[in-house]
Design an enzyme around this catalytic site. Sequence first.
Site, PDB file in Angstrom:
ATOM      1  N   ARG A 162       0.862  -1.174   0.000  1.00 14.67           N
ATOM      2  CA  ARG A 162       0.000   0.000   0.000  1.00 14.67           C
ATOM      3  C   ARG A 162       0.908   1.236   0.000  1.00 14.67           C
ATOM      4  O   ARG A 162       2.079   1.160   0.395  1.00 14.67           O
ATOM      5  CB  ARG A 162      -0.894   0.027   1.235  1.00 14.67           C
ATOM      6  CG  ARG A 162      -1.789  -1.203   1.414  1.00 14.67           C
ATOM      7  CD  ARG A 162      -2.569  -1.095   2.711  1.00 14.67           C
ATOM      8  NE  ARG A 162      -3.485  -2.221   2.916  1.00 14.67           N
ATOM      9  CZ  ARG A 162      -3.186  -3.343   3.572  1.00 14.67           C
ATOM     10  NH1 ARG A 162      -1.981  -3.486   4.111  1.00 14.67           N
ATOM     11  NH2 ARG A 162      -4.077  -4.312   3.704  1.00 14.67           N
ATOM     12  N   LYS A 187      -2.232  -2.348   7.960  1.00 20.57           N
ATOM     13  CA  LYS A 187      -3.426  -1.990   8.707  1.00 20.57           C
ATOM     14  C   LYS A 187      -3.432  -2.676  10.068  1.00 20.57           C
ATOM     15  O   LYS A 187      -2.962  -3.801  10.213  1.00 20.57           O
ATOM     16  CB  LYS A 187      -4.679  -2.380   7.926  1.00 20.57           C
ATOM     17  CG  LYS A 187      -4.913  -1.529   6.685  1.00 20.57           C
ATOM     18  CD  LYS A 187      -6.232  -1.891   6.022  1.00 20.57           C
ATOM     19  CE  LYS A 187      -6.520  -0.982   4.829  1.00 20.57           C
ATOM     20  NZ  LYS A 187      -7.801  -1.318   4.170  1.00 20.57           N
ATOM     21  N   HIS A 255      -3.041   2.430  -6.048  1.00 23.07           N
ATOM     22  CA  HIS A 255      -3.561   1.206  -5.437  1.00 23.07           C
ATOM     23  C   HIS A 255      -3.835   0.137  -6.489  1.00 23.07           C
ATOM     24  O   HIS A 255      -3.805  -1.065  -6.185  1.00 23.07           O
ATOM     25  CB  HIS A 255      -4.835   1.507  -4.649  1.00 23.07           C
ATOM     26  CG  HIS A 255      -5.137   0.487  -3.600  1.00 23.07           C
ATOM     27  ND1 HIS A 255      -4.302   0.252  -2.522  1.00 23.07           N
ATOM     28  CD2 HIS A 255      -6.172  -0.393  -3.468  1.00 23.07           C
ATOM     29  CE1 HIS A 255      -4.818  -0.706  -1.769  1.00 23.07           C
ATOM     30  NE2 HIS A 255      -5.943  -1.115  -2.326  1.00 23.07           N
ATOM     31  N   ARG A 258      -1.093  -2.363  -6.694  1.00 20.69           N
ATOM     32  CA  ARG A 258      -1.165  -3.445  -5.697  1.00 20.69           C
ATOM     33  C   ARG A 258      -2.135  -4.534  -6.182  1.00 20.69           C
ATOM     34  O   ARG A 258      -1.864  -5.730  -6.045  1.00 20.69           O
ATOM     35  CB  ARG A 258      -1.615  -2.863  -4.361  1.00 20.69           C
ATOM     36  CG  ARG A 258      -1.882  -3.871  -3.262  1.00 20.69           C
ATOM     37  CD  ARG A 258      -2.131  -3.088  -1.956  1.00 20.69           C
ATOM     38  NE  ARG A 258      -2.933  -3.822  -0.994  1.00 20.69           N
ATOM     39  CZ  ARG A 258      -2.430  -4.659  -0.092  1.00 20.69           C
ATOM     40  NH1 ARG A 258      -1.138  -4.884  -0.054  1.00 20.69           N
ATOM     41  NH2 ARG A 258      -3.231  -5.262   0.775  1.00 20.69           N
ATOM     42  N   HIS A 281      -3.578  -9.336   3.954  1.00 23.75           N
ATOM     43  CA  HIS A 281      -5.023  -9.355   4.207  1.00 23.75           C
ATOM     44  C   HIS A 281      -5.310 -10.176   5.459  1.00 23.75           C
ATOM     45  O   HIS A 281      -4.776 -11.265   5.641  1.00 23.75           O
ATOM     46  CB  HIS A 281      -5.775  -9.982   3.030  1.00 23.75           C
ATOM     47  CG  HIS A 281      -5.893  -9.084   1.848  1.00 23.75           C
ATOM     48  ND1 HIS A 281      -6.171  -9.535   0.567  1.00 23.75           N
ATOM     49  CD2 HIS A 281      -5.777  -7.731   1.737  1.00 23.75           C
ATOM     50  CE1 HIS A 281      -6.225  -8.518  -0.267  1.00 23.75           C
ATOM     51  NE2 HIS A 281      -5.987  -7.417   0.417  1.00 23.75           N
ATOM     52  N   TYR A 290      -9.887 -11.500  -6.120  1.00 22.10           N
ATOM     53  CA  TYR A 290      -9.015 -11.585  -7.279  1.00 22.10           C
ATOM     54  C   TYR A 290      -9.357 -12.766  -8.175  1.00 22.10           C
ATOM     55  O   TYR A 290      -9.044 -12.758  -9.362  1.00 22.10           O
ATOM     56  CB  TYR A 290      -7.555 -11.648  -6.835  1.00 22.10           C
ATOM     57  CG  TYR A 290      -7.125 -10.387  -6.152  1.00 22.10           C
ATOM     58  CD1 TYR A 290      -6.903  -9.228  -6.883  1.00 22.10           C
ATOM     59  CD2 TYR A 290      -6.975 -10.331  -4.778  1.00 22.10           C
ATOM     60  CE1 TYR A 290      -6.536  -8.044  -6.254  1.00 22.10           C
ATOM     61  CE2 TYR A 290      -6.612  -9.156  -4.133  1.00 22.10           C
ATOM     62  CZ  TYR A 290      -6.395  -8.024  -4.880  1.00 22.10           C
ATOM     63  OH  TYR A 290      -6.046  -6.860  -4.248  1.00 22.10           O
TER      64      TYR A 290
END
Length: 309
Positions: A162, A187, A255, A258, A281, A290
Site C-alpha cells: 500500500r 493496517k 492502489h 497493488r 489481508h 481476485y
Amino acid sequence: MIVATDVQAVFQHWLEHLASVRRLSPLTIEAYGRDLRQFFGFLTTHLGAPPSIAGLAALKPLDLRAFLSARRRDAIDNRTLMRQLAALRSFARYCEREGVVTLAAIAAVRGPKLTRNLPRPLTSAAAVAVTDVDSRAGDERPAWVLARDAAVLALLYGSGLRISEALSIRRKDAPVPGVGQVTVTGKGAKTRSAPVLPKVAALVGDYISQCPWTLPADGPLFVGVRGGPLSPRIIQLAMQNMRGALNLPETATPHALRHSFATHLLGGGADLRSIQELLGHASLSTTQGYTKIDAARLLTAYDSAHPRA
C-alpha cells in the site's frame, strides 16, 4: 457536540480505546468520532434534548432509521452510511462490554447494501511501464524526484505494498540491492515481510544515490522536495501524470498497482493463501476477490477469440 456529561465521558473513553487497544489509524478514529458527533447532534434535535445514557438506552430501531434517513437526505452515499453505522456499533459494543449501557436498537438496524466494485488491475506491460524511469523522459522535475517516484511505484507493484506501507519504510530498512525483502507496517499496526525483486531494489538504490537530502537511519526513506516525509498525494499525482503520458485509464491509480501485483501472481499460478500473506489481508475473503477478476479476464478473452462466442 452537545451531550449529557455521562455520554461525553464514555465517548472520550471510547476514542481512547480505539487508539490504545484497537490501534485504529488516526484517520479512522477521526472519522468515527465525527460520525458519533453527527449522531448525537441528530438526537438532540430528534429527542428535543441532548442525549444522556438513559436516553441512549431508550432508543428504538425507528430512531436509528430516522438518523439514516436524515443522512440520506444530505446526499450521503451508502458506503459512508455503512461506515457511520459501523462507528455506532463499535460505540455500542464498547458501552455493553464496559457495563455502561446496552444499546440494542443499534444492533437491530441493518445497513444499506453495497455494490462491491472489483479492483481493476493494469496489464503487465502498463504496470512495468509505470515503474520504468525511462517512461518519465521529458518530465521537467529533478532527476532524483523521478527516481523516487519510480522506486515507490515499483514497490507498490513489485511487492504489493500500500502507499502508506511504502512511505513508512525507514532509511535503515531500505530494500537496497542485496536485500531481498522489506518489513512494513500495514493496517491494524500489523507488520509483515514483503519480497523485493532485484530490479525494484536497484530503483530504490538509484533513488538513494541521487537524493540530495541526508536520510537519517531512523527517518523516512522517501522524502519530499524539502526533505520532509513524502505525502501520499505526491505519489497519486505522479501516477496521474503517468496516466497521461502512457494513455492509461482513470482506474490506473497507485492502489491499482497493488491489485495488479495480486492479479498477475494469480494468473501465474500462485495460490490464494500465499497471495493473502503477501498482501497482508486479515481475511481470505478479501483476497478471493481476485479470483473474480481473473475469471472476468478469461471470459473476456474467450468471448473475443472463440469462433462461436
